[in-house]
Write a protein that holds these residues in place. Structure first.
Motif, PDB file in Angstrom:
ATOM      1  N   SER A 164      35.505  45.345  45.827  1.00  0.00           N
ATOM      2  CA  SER A 164      33.322  45.952  45.374  1.00  0.00           C
ATOM      3  C   SER A 164      33.561  46.487  45.900  1.00  0.00           C
ATOM      4  CB  SER A 164      33.465  44.476  45.786  1.00  0.00           C
ATOM      5  OG  SER A 164      31.853  44.524  45.337  1.00  0.00           O
ATOM      6  N   GLN A 181      36.447  39.458  38.276  1.00  0.00           N
ATOM      7  CA  GLN A 181      36.188  38.174  38.161  1.00  0.00           C
ATOM      8  C   GLN A 181      37.613  36.714  38.122  1.00  0.00           C
ATOM      9  OE1 GLN A 181      32.891  37.506  39.197  1.00  0.00           O
ATOM     10  NE2 GLN A 181      32.843  39.644  39.389  1.00  0.00           N
ATOM     11  N   GLN A 182      37.123  35.899  38.357  1.00  0.00           N
ATOM     12  CA  GLN A 182      38.208  35.081  38.530  1.00  0.00           C
ATOM     13  C   GLN A 182      39.124  35.313  36.967  1.00  0.00           C
ATOM     14  OE1 GLN A 182      36.428  31.303  39.248  1.00  0.00           O
ATOM     15  NE2 GLN A 182      37.910  31.218  41.211  1.00  0.00           N
ATOM     16  N   GLU A 183      38.309  34.805  36.009  1.00  0.00           N
ATOM     17  CA  GLU A 183      39.675  35.132  34.456  1.00  0.00           C
ATOM     18  C   GLU A 183      40.274  36.593  34.536  1.00  0.00           C
ATOM     19  OE1 GLU A 183      40.783  33.735  30.897  1.00  0.00           O
ATOM     20  OE2 GLU A 183      39.889  32.742  32.377  1.00  0.00           O
ATOM     21  N   GLU A 184      39.370  37.238  34.896  1.00  0.00           N
ATOM     22  CA  GLU A 184      39.896  38.998  34.680  1.00  0.00           C
ATOM     23  C   GLU A 184      41.015  39.183  35.128  1.00  0.00           C
ATOM     24  OE1 GLU A 184      36.400  42.485  34.421  1.00  0.00           O
ATOM     25  OE2 GLU A 184      36.560  40.894  35.818  1.00  0.00           O
ATOM     26  N   GLN A 229      41.543  41.274  46.947  1.00  0.00           N
ATOM     27  CA  GLN A 229      40.455  41.477  46.631  1.00  0.00           C
ATOM     28  C   GLN A 229      39.216  41.127  47.955  1.00  0.00           C
ATOM     29  OE1 GLN A 229      39.913  38.626  43.286  1.00  0.00           O
ATOM     30  NE2 GLN A 229      39.380  40.734  42.493  1.00  0.00           N
ATOM     31  N   VAL A 269      30.152  41.350  43.538  1.00  0.00           N
ATOM     32  CA  VAL A 269      29.762  41.174  42.074  1.00  0.00           C
ATOM     33  C   VAL A 269      29.703  42.748  41.489  1.00  0.00           C
ATOM     34  CG1 VAL A 269      28.228  40.400  40.356  1.00  0.00           C
ATOM     35  CG2 VAL A 269      29.303  38.737  41.740  1.00  0.00           C
ATOM     36  N   TYR A 294      35.371  45.240  40.632  1.00  0.00           N
ATOM     37  CA  TYR A 294      35.722  43.686  41.068  1.00  0.00           C
ATOM     38  C   TYR A 294      35.879  42.608  40.065  1.00  0.00           C
ATOM     39  CZ  TYR A 294      36.496  40.472  45.107  1.00  0.00           C
ATOM     40  OH  TYR A 294      36.722  40.059  46.271  1.00  0.00           O
ATOM     41  N   ASN A 296      30.773  45.921  38.836  1.00  0.00           N
ATOM     42  CA  ASN A 296      31.912  46.341  37.422  1.00  0.00           C
ATOM     43  C   ASN A 296      32.842  46.769  37.713  1.00  0.00           C
ATOM     44  OD1 ASN A 296      30.953  48.642  38.828  1.00  0.00           O
ATOM     45  ND2 ASN A 296      30.423  49.262  36.690  1.00  0.00           N
TER      46      ASN A 296
END
Length: 130
Positions: free
Chosen positions: A37, A49-52, A71, A43, A47, A45
């Motif tokens: 990040s 996220q969990q689903e990604e 990460q 957070v 970094y 654009n």
């Protein structure tokens, strides 16, 4: 053989990741994906996220190359994180994506790719998006 790749979602990151996967497969090595990040904000654009991150993991599993995802959120910039990951993993190769920047943009904002190219202790593979 260890390949470290700096990854951010998007065409440039995908191009760098695809080439890094190919290099790791070719050399029967493992892949270390670094997704950091900006600053200490978890957070933005770039970094994942969990689903990604789960989706990325599925893609990498399908490639059949051993991989890990780092990460870090330490307040360091992406170049520092990629260089530190390469050092920690004793990387044999670092993969990065390149984007076109104007000379003024390079002067004012610096260049993550340039810092990695100049400061990495192993070869760096720079990839452009097609």
């Amino acid at each position: 053989m260890v390949v470290v790749v700096g990854y951010a979602p998007g065409p440039i990151g995908d191009a760098a990741l695809a080439r890094a996967v190919a290099e790791a497969r070719l050399r029967e090595g493992r892949l270390v994906v670094v997704n950091s990040s900006r600053g200490d904000a978890p957070v933005d654009n770039r970094y994942l996220q969990q689903e990604e991150a789960r989706e990325l993991g599925g893609r990498l599993d399908a490639e059949g190359v051993p991989w890990t995802l780092h990460q870090p959120v330490r307040g360091r910039d992406a170049a520092e994180e990629v260089l530190q990951a390469a050092e920690d993993a004793r990387a044999d190769l670092v993969g990065i994506g390149l984007r076109h920047r104007s000379p003024v943009g390079k002067l004012l904002l610096g260049s993550t790719a340039q810092r990695v190219l100049l400061d990495a202790r192993c070869p760096v593979l720079a990839v452009k998006a097609s």
